[in-house]
Scaffold this motif. Structure first.
Motif, mmCIF file in Angstrom:
data_model
loop_
_atom_site.group_PDB
_atom_site.id
_atom_site.type_symbol
_atom_site.label_atom_id
_atom_site.label_comp_id
_atom_site.label_asym_id
_atom_site.label_seq_id
_atom_site.Cartn_x
_atom_site.Cartn_y
_atom_site.Cartn_z
ATOM 1 N N VAL A 85 0.866 -1.183 0.000
ATOM 2 C CA VAL A 85 0.000 0.000 0.000
ATOM 3 C C VAL A 85 0.899 1.228 0.000
ATOM 4 O O VAL A 85 1.774 1.369 0.856
ATOM 5 C CB VAL A 85 -0.935 0.029 1.220
ATOM 6 N N GLN A 86 0.690 2.101 -0.968
ATOM 7 C CA GLN A 86 1.477 3.331 -1.115
ATOM 8 C C GLN A 86 0.627 4.522 -0.701
ATOM 9 O O GLN A 86 -0.532 4.645 -1.105
ATOM 10 C CB GLN A 86 1.919 3.485 -2.572
ATOM 11 N N PHE A 87 1.207 5.411 0.108
ATOM 12 C CA PHE A 87 0.523 6.609 0.590
ATOM 13 C C PHE A 87 1.252 7.832 0.051
ATOM 14 O O PHE A 87 2.492 7.880 0.085
ATOM 15 C CB PHE A 87 0.523 6.646 2.120
ATOM 16 N N THR A 88 0.500 8.835 -0.401
ATOM 17 C CA THR A 88 1.107 10.027 -0.982
ATOM 18 C C THR A 88 0.508 11.278 -0.361
ATOM 19 O O THR A 88 -0.718 11.392 -0.211
ATOM 20 C CB THR A 88 0.902 10.069 -2.510
ATOM 21 N N THR A 89 1.385 12.217 0.003
ATOM 22 C CA THR A 89 0.993 13.505 0.579
ATOM 23 C C THR A 89 0.615 14.485 -0.533
ATOM 24 O O THR A 89 1.101 14.388 -1.668
ATOM 25 C CB THR A 89 2.163 14.067 1.409
ATOM 26 N N LEU A 90 -0.224 15.448 -0.197
ATOM 27 C CA LEU A 90 -0.578 16.526 -1.118
ATOM 28 C C LEU A 90 0.666 17.184 -1.716
ATOM 29 O O LEU A 90 1.642 17.437 -1.000
ATOM 30 C CB LEU A 90 -1.390 17.582 -0.360
ATOM 31 N N LEU A 91 0.640 17.470 -3.006
ATOM 32 C CA LEU A 91 1.699 18.231 -3.666
ATOM 33 C C LEU A 91 1.121 19.581 -4.072
ATOM 34 O O LEU A 91 0.328 19.678 -5.009
ATOM 35 C CB LEU A 91 2.228 17.484 -4.890
ATOM 36 N N ASP A 92 1.491 20.634 -3.354
ATOM 37 C CA ASP A 92 1.006 21.985 -3.634
ATOM 38 C C ASP A 92 1.898 22.972 -2.886
ATOM 39 O O ASP A 92 1.646 23.286 -1.720
ATOM 40 C CB ASP A 92 -0.451 22.141 -3.198
ATOM 41 N N PRO A 93 2.954 23.487 -3.525
ATOM 42 C CA PRO A 93 3.882 24.389 -2.836
ATOM 43 C C PRO A 93 3.238 25.657 -2.291
ATOM 44 O O PRO A 93 3.766 26.250 -1.355
ATOM 45 C CB PRO A 93 4.917 24.715 -3.917
ATOM 46 N N ALA A 94 2.100 26.073 -2.855
ATOM 47 C CA ALA A 94 1.429 27.254 -2.324
ATOM 48 C C ALA A 94 0.900 26.984 -0.912
ATOM 49 O O ALA A 94 0.916 27.870 -0.052
ATOM 50 C CB ALA A 94 0.292 27.679 -3.246
ATOM 51 N N GLN A 95 0.422 25.775 -0.679
ATOM 52 C CA GLN A 95 -0.079 25.411 0.633
ATOM 53 C C GLN A 95 1.006 24.820 1.516
ATOM 54 O O GLN A 95 0.939 24.932 2.744
ATOM 55 C CB GLN A 95 -1.215 24.383 0.495
ATOM 56 N N LEU A 96 1.977 24.165 0.892
ATOM 57 C CA LEU A 96 3.055 23.506 1.609
ATOM 58 C C LEU A 96 4.371 24.121 1.142
ATOM 59 O O LEU A 96 5.055 23.589 0.263
ATOM 60 C CB LEU A 96 3.018 22.001 1.330
ATOM 61 N N TRP B 284 9.565 15.620 -3.992
ATOM 62 C CA TRP B 284 8.152 15.735 -3.639
ATOM 63 C C TRP B 284 7.286 15.112 -4.739
ATOM 64 O O TRP B 284 7.675 15.106 -5.887
ATOM 65 C CB TRP B 284 7.770 17.205 -3.437
ATOM 66 N N PRO B 285 6.093 14.625 -4.442
ATOM 67 C CA PRO B 285 5.461 14.604 -3.127
ATOM 68 C C PRO B 285 6.047 13.514 -2.237
ATOM 69 O O PRO B 285 6.738 12.607 -2.710
ATOM 70 C CB PRO B 285 4.002 14.303 -3.451
ATOM 71 N N TYR B 286 5.753 13.600 -0.958
ATOM 72 C CA TYR B 286 6.215 12.622 0.022
ATOM 73 C C TYR B 286 5.446 11.318 -0.175
ATOM 74 O O TYR B 286 4.209 11.318 -0.277
ATOM 75 C CB TYR B 286 5.963 13.157 1.428
ATOM 76 N N VAL B 287 6.180 10.213 -0.237
ATOM 77 C CA VAL B 287 5.582 8.893 -0.465
ATOM 78 C C VAL B 287 6.048 7.939 0.623
ATOM 79 O O VAL B 287 7.234 7.904 0.960
ATOM 80 C CB VAL B 287 5.961 8.342 -1.855
ATOM 81 N N GLU B 288 5.132 7.179 1.172
ATOM 82 C CA GLU B 288 5.461 6.116 2.114
ATOM 83 C C GLU B 288 4.712 4.844 1.715
ATOM 84 O O GLU B 288 3.831 4.871 0.853
ATOM 85 C CB GLU B 288 5.127 6.508 3.557
ATOM 86 N N THR C 55 9.809 4.708 -1.569
ATOM 87 C CA THR C 55 9.423 5.665 -0.547
ATOM 88 C C THR C 55 10.457 6.789 -0.420
ATOM 89 O O THR C 55 11.635 6.613 -0.724
ATOM 90 C CB THR C 55 9.242 4.955 0.804
ATOM 91 N N THR C 56 9.997 7.935 0.036
ATOM 92 C CA THR C 56 10.802 9.162 -0.031
ATOM 93 C C THR C 56 12.124 9.048 0.721
ATOM 94 O O THR C 56 13.195 9.300 0.161
ATOM 95 C CB THR C 56 9.979 10.344 0.508
#
Length: 349
Positions: A201-212, A222-226, A285-286
């Motif tokens: 199972v792969q999990f991915t964080t939001l990719l949006d430099p304006a918010q992050l 980026w994005p961060y993957v686990e 993973t990242t």
């Protein structure tokens, strides 16, 4: 009179690729040494959690105030239901219950590792107001019979929320005890029906430099993957958290939804998740890509395997003055050691 412990030098707790960038950010950080508060009553079930050592913002500081930025973006969470008693429970109490005091709420929300919101421990709380928590969807995709893009509020309504008080052990050798609110990842996966080809199972964080804003840097890809093996993901301890201390998650803690795997180091807990993808092959993973000799795919808490630049034999519980021994699998060996039968845990770190 006891002296406060000195924070480890930044070059001893930070990956080499990031040390030079973080040194200035950490220079003025303050060591949080408030006493962890013991919360009496209420639901206490399992123990484990995630976050980073040396610059917690104490209550009343800018970091503490910034922790609440964006809190109103998410609707209030319903109350937690007691989790079902697992096999072996006595008188309805879980065998995993802990009597350890919970880490103070202010410490949990002002002392964080979330590089997408900043490289110091205090910056994530200061920048969390940029993260828009609604609308938010999670794409459940890949090797599933019922793939679906799910609105976060719909997802929260699908499952009764449980409070689980987990130990959290950071790879940087500090720890917390965190009362998470959420639901088992297995409940979601069973509903979506993994195919016979689903092994990870792969999990991915939001990719949006304006918010992050931390994503504007090149400190990580980026994005961060686990990722987890499917049996790890289906384990009853593996949890998707949407709140803590009975409140909605804040941005710096991974709002609006994050992964919690209490027997692994905290960096496995992917935050601000937008994709849960079941795959046949092990995800890239990242951190295991950025520093494979320091951060492996499994990242099980193992006091016998030192980090290349510091020992993992002991840890500093945030809010306490003395170090304590680190437990194998962060104290969850009885529940999870069987997942790794026959594996060399020194090699598969």
């Amino acid at each position: 009179m006891s002296q406060l412990p000195k924070a480890p030098p930044a070059d001893e707790i930070t990956p080499p690729a990031l040390y030079m960038r973080r040194r200035e950010l950490l220079k003025n950080a303050a060591l949080f040494a408030g006493t962890a508060s013991a919360v009496g009553g209420g639901l206490v079930w399992l123990t484990g959690g995630s976050a980073g050592v040396a610059d917690v913002a104490a209550p009343g500081t800018p970091g503490g105030e910034g922790a609440r930025a964006g809190e109103g973006s998410a609707p209030p969470l319903p109350g937690a239901a007691p989790p079902p008693s697992p096999p072996g429970a006595v008188n309805g109490r879980s065998p995993f219950v802990t009597d350890e005091p919970r880490t103070d709420y202010e410490a949990i929300v002002s002392y964080n590792n979330f590089y997408e919101l900043g490289l110091s421990k205090s910056e994530p709380a200061e920048n969390a107001g940029r993260l828009r928590l609604r609308p938010w969807t999670v794409a459940c995709e890949g090797e599933l019979k019922k793939p679906e893009v799910i609105d976060i509020d719909t997802l929260v309504r699908w499952f009764p929320l449980e409070e689980r008080v987990y130990r959290m052990r950071c790879v940087e050798a500090w720890s917390m005890v965190i009362p998470w609110l959420g639901f088992p990842l297995a409940a979601l996966l069973r509903r979506l029906e993994p195919t016979s080809r689903a092994r990870y199972v792969q999990f991915t964080t939001l990719l949006d430099p304006a918010q992050l804003p931390g994503q504007k840097s090149d400190v990580l890809d980026w994005p961060y993957v686990e990722g987890l093996r499917i049996d790890e993901a289906m384990h009853p301890l593996t949890f998707l958290a949407v709140g803590l201390y009975g409140k909605s998650l804040l941005g710096q803690n991974g709002a609006p939804i994050r992964l919690v795997v209490p027997w692994k180091y905290g960096f496995k807990g992917c935050k601000s998740i937008v994709s849960i993808k079941l795959t046949e092959r092990q995800p890239r993973t990242t951190w295991s890509q950025a520093a494979p000799d320091e951060y492996g795919f499994y990242a099980n808490v193992n006091p016998a395997v030192a980090h290349p630049r510091w020992s993992q034999a002991t840890e500093r519980r945030i809010g306490e003055l003395r170090r304590r021994p680190t437990l194998p699998f962060n104290g969850y060996a009885e529940e999870v050691a069987g997942l790794y039968s026959g594996m060399d845990l020194r090699e598969s770190f």
